[in-house]
Design a protein around this motif. Structure first.
Motif, PDB file in Angstrom:
ATOM      1  N   ARG A  58      96.830  48.999 -13.126  1.00 48.35           N
ATOM      2  CA  ARG A  58      97.450  48.746 -14.431  1.00 48.35           C
ATOM      3  C   ARG A  58      98.352  47.518 -14.412  1.00 48.35           C
ATOM      4  NH1 ARG A  58      99.217  53.684 -13.459  1.00 48.35           N
ATOM      5  NH2 ARG A  58     101.330  53.249 -14.112  1.00 48.35           N
ATOM      6  N   ALA A  59      98.229  46.703 -13.356  1.00 44.83           N
ATOM      7  CA  ALA A  59      99.086  45.518 -13.231  1.00 44.83           C
ATOM      8  C   ALA A  59      98.939  44.610 -14.453  1.00 44.83           C
ATOM      9  CB  ALA A  59      98.774  44.757 -11.944  1.00 44.83           C
ATOM     10  N   ALA A 106     101.036  57.312 -18.437  1.00 44.14           N
ATOM     11  CA  ALA A 106     101.061  56.059 -19.199  1.00 44.14           C
ATOM     12  C   ALA A 106     101.522  56.295 -20.636  1.00 44.14           C
ATOM     13  CB  ALA A 106      99.689  55.388 -19.173  1.00 44.14           C
ATOM     14  N   SER A 111      98.696  52.491  -9.274  1.00 42.21           N
ATOM     15  CA  SER A 111      99.375  51.747 -10.331  1.00 42.21           C
ATOM     16  C   SER A 111      98.939  50.283 -10.353  1.00 42.21           C
ATOM     17  CB  SER A 111     100.892  51.854 -10.170  1.00 42.21           C
ATOM     18  OG  SER A 111     101.302  51.409  -8.898  1.00 42.21           O
ATOM     19  N   ALA A 112      98.385  49.786  -9.243  1.00 42.79           N
ATOM     20  CA  ALA A 112      97.888  48.407  -9.200  1.00 42.79           C
ATOM     21  C   ALA A 112      96.797  48.171 -10.244  1.00 42.79           C
ATOM     22  CB  ALA A 112      97.352  48.074  -7.805  1.00 42.79           C
ATOM     23  N   CYS A 172      90.845  58.737 -24.883  1.00 42.40           N
ATOM     24  CA  CYS A 172      92.165  58.283 -25.307  1.00 42.40           C
ATOM     25  C   CYS A 172      92.024  56.959 -26.047  1.00 42.40           C
ATOM     26  CB  CYS A 172      93.066  58.056 -24.089  1.00 42.40           C
ATOM     27  SG  CYS A 172      93.589  59.566 -23.310  1.00 42.40           S
ATOM     28  N   ARG A 188     102.968  45.764  -3.772  1.00 34.94           N
ATOM     29  CA  ARG A 188     103.328  44.800  -4.819  1.00 34.94           C
ATOM     30  C   ARG A 188     104.840  44.585  -4.895  1.00 34.94           C
ATOM     31  NH1 ARG A 188     100.713  48.476  -7.718  1.00 34.94           N
ATOM     32  NH2 ARG A 188     102.302  48.508  -9.325  1.00 34.94           N
ATOM     33  N   THR A 245      92.311  60.908 -14.820  1.00 31.38           N
ATOM     34  CA  THR A 245      93.068  59.816 -14.214  1.00 31.38           C
ATOM     35  C   THR A 245      94.226  60.438 -13.456  1.00 31.38           C
ATOM     36  OG1 THR A 245      93.911  57.587 -14.644  1.00 31.38           O
ATOM     37  CG2 THR A 245      94.723  59.318 -16.089  1.00 31.38           C
ATOM     38  N   PRO A 295     100.046  47.761 -18.387  1.00 28.04           N
ATOM     39  CA  PRO A 295     100.781  48.966 -17.983  1.00 28.04           C
ATOM     40  C   PRO A 295     100.501  50.196 -18.835  1.00 28.04           C
ATOM     41  CG  PRO A 295     102.237  47.064 -17.977  1.00 28.04           C
ATOM     42  CD  PRO A 295     100.967  46.626 -18.641  1.00 28.04           C
ATOM     43  N   GLY A 296     100.026  50.008 -20.071  1.00 28.06           N
ATOM     44  CA  GLY A 296      99.805  51.148 -20.946  1.00 28.06           C
ATOM     45  C   GLY A 296      98.449  51.813 -20.774  1.00 28.06           C
ATOM     46  N   LEU A 297      97.577  51.231 -19.966  1.00 29.10           N
ATOM     47  CA  LEU A 297      96.231  51.767 -19.777  1.00 29.10           C
ATOM     48  C   LEU A 297      96.276  52.967 -18.827  1.00 29.10           C
ATOM     49  CD1 LEU A 297      93.262  50.823 -20.591  1.00 29.10           C
ATOM     50  CD2 LEU A 297      93.152  49.827 -18.312  1.00 29.10           C
ATOM     51  N   PRO A 298      95.809  54.166 -19.272  1.00 24.27           N
ATOM     52  CA  PRO A 298      95.855  55.340 -18.396  1.00 24.27           C
ATOM     53  C   PRO A 298      94.712  55.320 -17.388  1.00 24.27           C
ATOM     54  CG  PRO A 298      94.936  55.976 -20.493  1.00 24.27           C
ATOM     55  CD  PRO A 298      95.299  54.509 -20.609  1.00 24.27           C
ATOM     56  N   CYS A 299      94.758  54.398 -16.461  1.00 25.11           N
ATOM     57  CA  CYS A 299      93.646  54.090 -15.566  1.00 25.11           C
ATOM     58  C   CYS A 299      94.172  53.941 -14.144  1.00 25.11           C
ATOM     59  CB  CYS A 299      93.023  52.785 -16.069  1.00 25.11           C
ATOM     60  SG  CYS A 299      91.919  52.005 -14.920  1.00 25.11           S
ATOM     61  N   ASP A 300      93.476  54.552 -13.156  1.00 28.78           N
ATOM     62  CA  ASP A 300      93.956  54.509 -11.775  1.00 28.78           C
ATOM     63  C   ASP A 300      93.018  53.780 -10.820  1.00 28.78           C
ATOM     64  OD1 ASP A 300      91.874  56.243 -11.417  1.00 28.78           O
ATOM     65  OD2 ASP A 300      93.088  57.983 -10.927  1.00 28.78           O
ATOM     66  N   SER A 351     100.498  57.787 -11.385  1.00 31.96           N
ATOM     67  CA  SER A 351     101.390  57.388 -12.467  1.00 31.96           C
ATOM     68  C   SER A 351     100.614  57.069 -13.746  1.00 31.96           C
ATOM     69  CB  SER A 351     102.248  56.198 -12.042  1.00 31.96           C
ATOM     70  OG  SER A 351     101.445  55.115 -11.625  1.00 31.96           O
ATOM     71  N   ALA A 352      99.320  56.779 -13.636  1.00 32.27           N
ATOM     72  CA  ALA A 352      98.491  56.513 -14.816  1.00 32.27           C
ATOM     73  C   ALA A 352      98.474  57.715 -15.766  1.00 32.27           C
ATOM     74  CB  ALA A 352      97.064  56.165 -14.399  1.00 32.27           C
ATOM     75  N   MET A 363      89.232  56.589 -11.443  1.00 28.11           N
ATOM     76  CA  MET A 363      89.302  57.913 -12.028  1.00 28.11           C
ATOM     77  C   MET A 363      88.185  58.775 -11.440  1.00 28.11           C
ATOM     78  SD  MET A 363      90.478  55.431 -14.177  1.00 28.11           S
ATOM     79  CE  MET A 363      89.211  54.978 -15.335  1.00 28.11           C
ATOM     80  N   VAL A 423      91.364  62.054 -19.687  1.00 29.39           N
ATOM     81  CA  VAL A 423      91.467  60.959 -20.652  1.00 29.39           C
ATOM     82  C   VAL A 423      90.169  60.681 -21.406  1.00 29.39           C
ATOM     83  CG1 VAL A 423      93.404  59.840 -19.506  1.00 29.39           C
ATOM     84  CG2 VAL A 423      91.071  59.245 -18.828  1.00 29.39           C
ATOM     85  N   LEU A 432      92.088  53.692 -24.170  1.00 27.47           N
ATOM     86  CA  LEU A 432      90.959  53.283 -23.327  1.00 27.47           C
ATOM     87  C   LEU A 432      89.911  52.497 -24.111  1.00 27.47           C
ATOM     88  CD1 LEU A 432      90.236  56.484 -21.182  1.00 27.47           C
ATOM     89  CD2 LEU A 432      91.427  54.435 -20.467  1.00 27.47           C
ATOM     90  N   ALA A 485      87.857  50.725 -14.136  1.00 27.62           N
ATOM     91  CA  ALA A 485      87.858  49.723 -15.195  1.00 27.62           C
ATOM     92  C   ALA A 485      87.287  48.430 -14.622  1.00 27.62           C
ATOM     93  CB  ALA A 485      89.287  49.493 -15.696  1.00 27.62           C
TER      94      ALA A 485
END
Lengths: 77, 77, 77, 77, 77
Positions: free
Chosen positions: E57-58, D58, E54-55, E16, C57, D51, E61-66, D54-55, D1, D70, E19, E37
């Motif tokens: 969460r594009a 978050a 991290s993609a 969380c 990205r 998760t 960004p605050g979602l703790p999801c991978d 970097s997540a 996840m 999470v 989520l 997700a």
């Protein structure tokens, strides 16, 4: 994070300027070896917690490093 | 970071504009091959330290690169 | 980065809005298949360099994409 | 996840300052073990959602952590 | 990105706060299972494209999801 054992030192005279002053150690886990920045003063034989990816740069975003020792396990007694 | 051996050059005339001017080398480790940006002037046969993921872009965030050679191991004597 | 071969097209009518207008190709490496954004105009059969993770990205931070074709290998002659 | 099972506690007196106050648990999945920050109050034996990358940061970008629990799966009845 | 098949739902009452309101689905690929997700309204049995790291969460960004489902493959006819 992964649990690993410190198994050696790492010496490199020729390296990126941004790596200077940072100690790196060889760590072993699951039959593999890797090199991690030592943020806690670990020694050979210590069981350590290694964080990987961008988390290894949480303290210093400019460090080109993808693994860091962030804790030493308490010995079970 | 992983320890790898430089095993070849990499040539590509057709590539992203942002990759121009950057030297890439083929590295081998654990029976696998990958391609990494060379940030330290490594040569074929050198044992090198390869950093992966976003750490490979610590020096240049705009480079679409996920692996970089950041150090050359001192030979054991 | 990994070396892969372009092995197919990828068609999806139903997708995230942010993916529209971007060509994706199926790539194969080490006996596995993945899908990568094509940033260089690759075609089926081409040997390509695929960058993974956030590096994919670098050109477009909003693209929910974790793999991109960033170079086509020169044919060895 | 990934889906994992909480299999143990993690104790470390010597650790990065930024890790203090955060509970970490040992999780197991696919025959492997890892250590993750517990964000939901999980206990040993719980099936949890972990998760990675970097997540896991978050909620706290400064935490040098690459895995976080999470969610706790509802038991099937 | 990886190609996967949606194989189940995911239910967690305890999770969380960040989520909440996001649907997660179980996906299978290469004999493994993961949780992603759902950003496109996929259903069980759909062949989907999953973006990781991290993609995922594009868009948030605050979602703790991978991992996130970003496209549904067109059926071959």
């Amino acid at each position: 994070m992964i649990l690993a054992t410190v198994t050696g030192n790492f010496w490199a005279t020729k390296k990126c300027e941004s790596l200077r002053g940072q100690i790196f150690l060889e760590v072993s886990f699951d039959g593999r070896k890797a090199v991690a920045a030592d943020l806690v003063g670990a020694g050979i034989g210590d069981r350590v917690l290694v964080t990987t990816g961008s988390a290894a740069r949480a303290a210093d975003p400019g460090l080109p490093c993808d693994a860091a020792i962030v804790a030493i396990l308490d010995e079970k007694t």
